[in-house]
Design a protein around this motif. Sequence first.
Motif, PDB file in Angstrom:
ATOM      1  N   TYR A 365      77.687 -86.764  91.485  1.00 46.51           N
ATOM      2  CA  TYR A 365      77.146 -86.013  90.361  1.00 46.51           C
ATOM      3  C   TYR A 365      77.176 -86.868  89.104  1.00 46.51           C
ATOM      4  O   TYR A 365      77.898 -87.871  89.015  1.00 46.51           O
ATOM      5  CB  TYR A 365      77.940 -84.717  90.138  1.00 46.51           C
ATOM      6  N   ILE A 370      72.196 -80.474  79.804  1.00 48.90           N
ATOM      7  CA  ILE A 370      70.916 -79.941  80.270  1.00 48.90           C
ATOM      8  C   ILE A 370      70.785 -78.513  79.763  1.00 48.90           C
ATOM      9  O   ILE A 370      71.642 -77.677  80.035  1.00 48.90           O
ATOM     10  CB  ILE A 370      70.839 -79.973  81.810  1.00 48.90           C
ATOM     11  N   ALA A 376      63.800 -80.679  86.716  1.00 43.19           N
ATOM     12  CA  ALA A 376      64.561 -81.672  87.480  1.00 43.19           C
ATOM     13  C   ALA A 376      63.722 -82.139  88.658  1.00 43.19           C
ATOM     14  O   ALA A 376      63.253 -81.334  89.469  1.00 43.19           O
ATOM     15  CB  ALA A 376      65.877 -81.068  87.972  1.00 43.19           C
ATOM     16  N   VAL A 393      71.296 -78.441  89.318  1.00 39.43           N
ATOM     17  CA  VAL A 393      72.087 -78.474  88.093  1.00 39.43           C
ATOM     18  C   VAL A 393      73.322 -77.603  88.273  1.00 39.43           C
ATOM     19  O   VAL A 393      73.333 -76.665  89.068  1.00 39.43           O
ATOM     20  CB  VAL A 393      71.256 -77.989  86.882  1.00 39.43           C
ATOM     21  N   GLY A 402      75.423 -72.814  89.566  1.00 45.25           N
ATOM     22  CA  GLY A 402      74.261 -73.681  89.425  1.00 45.25           C
ATOM     23  C   GLY A 402      73.078 -73.233  90.253  1.00 45.25           C
ATOM     24  O   GLY A 402      73.151 -72.256  91.012  1.00 45.25           O
ATOM     25  N   PHE A 475      73.621 -76.233  81.106  1.00 43.42           N
ATOM     26  CA  PHE A 475      74.222 -76.844  82.289  1.00 43.42           C
ATOM     27  C   PHE A 475      74.888 -78.164  81.900  1.00 43.42           C
ATOM     28  O   PHE A 475      74.550 -78.788  80.900  1.00 43.42           O
ATOM     29  CB  PHE A 475      73.157 -77.059  83.365  1.00 43.42           C
ATOM     30  N   PHE A 478      74.018 -82.899  86.810  1.00 46.33           N
ATOM     31  CA  PHE A 478      73.140 -82.875  87.982  1.00 46.33           C
ATOM     32  C   PHE A 478      73.948 -83.347  89.181  1.00 46.33           C
ATOM     33  O   PHE A 478      74.711 -84.318  89.085  1.00 46.33           O
ATOM     34  CB  PHE A 478      71.945 -83.797  87.748  1.00 46.33           C
ATOM     35  N   VAL A 494      65.556 -85.763  84.874  1.00 42.32           N
ATOM     36  CA  VAL A 494      65.798 -84.416  84.366  1.00 42.32           C
ATOM     37  C   VAL A 494      65.387 -84.354  82.894  1.00 42.32           C
ATOM     38  O   VAL A 494      65.790 -85.201  82.090  1.00 42.32           O
ATOM     39  CB  VAL A 494      67.288 -84.026  84.487  1.00 42.32           C
ATOM     40  N   SER A 496      64.974 -81.711  79.408  1.00 39.33           N
ATOM     41  CA  SER A 496      65.429 -80.467  78.786  1.00 39.33           C
ATOM     42  C   SER A 496      64.550 -80.158  77.586  1.00 39.33           C
ATOM     43  O   SER A 496      63.804 -81.016  77.083  1.00 39.33           O
ATOM     44  CB  SER A 496      66.887 -80.615  78.306  1.00 39.33           C
TER      45      SER A 496
END
Length: 498
Positions: A365, A370, A376, A393, A402, A475, A478, A494, A496
């Motif tokens: 991870y 996020i 994503a 996420v 998530g 979040f 990832f 990813v 946002s």
Amino acid sequence: MKKLQRLVFAGIVGTGLSLNFVALSAPFDDAMAAFDRRDYAVAFRDFSEVAMTGNRDAQFMLGYVYSKGYGTTQDYVQAHKWFNIAASQGDREARRARDKLTPFMSAQQISQAQEEAANWQPVSDKQTAAGADITSEKLKTVEKKDAPLITWSNPSPPEATSQIDLTRDEKRELQRRLRDAGYDPGPIDGLPGERTLRAIRSYQSDFGLAEDGLVSREILEDLRNRNFADSELETVLDSRSEVLVKQLRELDNDGQKSPLTGTQYKQRISALLADYDRPWSTRVLYDSFRDGDFALNPRWFVESGDFDVVNREYLYSSVPVAEIKSTEKDKNGAEEIVGIFSNIFLKDSGNSQREKQYKGYAELYSAADITNSFSARMNLNGLLDNGRLNFGVYQGTSRINGYSLSYITGKNSVITLTRTSSDGKAVLGTVNLEQSLSAEIHNVELRRDNQGKMEVILDDKLLFEAKDISLKGDFDGFVIGNQGGNFRLYEVEVYSEQ
């Protein structure tokens, strides 16, 4: 080694490896306590004694203090030797540390280190306790035989005056820039804690700076000069602009070849603008693994299993595929818990045989801010049938809450969207594909807007939509989990909202 202790040293080998909690002996705890208070001579002595009994974590730390010259002469031969011994017991982090030393060593030094590692034998705790000071004698022999290879390192902490107070906003900026550089400083709150200090130490180690782990103006200025975030944003904007121009040219060429009606032009222009001017305008995570190291910019932390960057081209993960035969009970009575944020997979209380066929799990991870509205995307290749890769996420350090997509390869390929939380899991949508996802490279994207509407996209084609507003707030990163199969991961991206 305890998770928090081991993370302090993850940066020295350029990898973010999160380990499970294991029991420690009191002598090793004492050695770590001495190291933490910077009493390196005592730490070196204690690590040496515990390492000789076969303790893998002590062997790793002994290799580390030799590589840095903490409490002893800096000696790459001995560092390589002890990292190699720890690696032979399955310590992946030690293996990486050993491999990073080899470019700085001669062939003769490497050969000597390998020979000493191959001939090494552990001693019992009883031998050490009985007063047979084997460790000290061997260390004396090594020091007489081998002259110092590099230099003597003085790891004493800098004077207190070298730490300049920063304002709360500057501390927030420091944390943000560490995060943009691929390190995990924890919450961007202007209140540096242990995670921020670990991130600073890892950053300093990776860029050849003095490893003091201090929140200082010097480290903030160094981060400003490297300017990770700004250069990244420029690249993103240029790339998106190039794509838009290319799409507009294609539209113009189509119009030249065959007349398009006003309605057709309007529809295509609207589609282009919708794709270009998406609400997710800020890229918060990107990795193509072309730097050859998934532990830097951004920093990925391995929770379990093995991951390797191959030819600076892709991240490779392999987990044996469980041979699970479908039965009526499997289809109707089995409860499959797919929590990509934990090691809970394919558990069926009513089918013990199915549990025995479970083969393993690999997970890593990356921490990133996020927003609740995000996009994503993964570019990946599943090489085997019946493989299963999960990605999505997560919220919180436990990574329980998530949204995740399950990418299942084979003749009956499936993509499933799942919400996981402390209350369990809920399947929000699924699609059975006519095409096989094995062998071919595909783009899979999960989009979510601020109203909870979600879309699952495969190769620019909308597969299905879903809506869920159960998970509130933003979040924290990832996560990717390989439940079974061989996968090549080419890109992770990813976005946002601002």
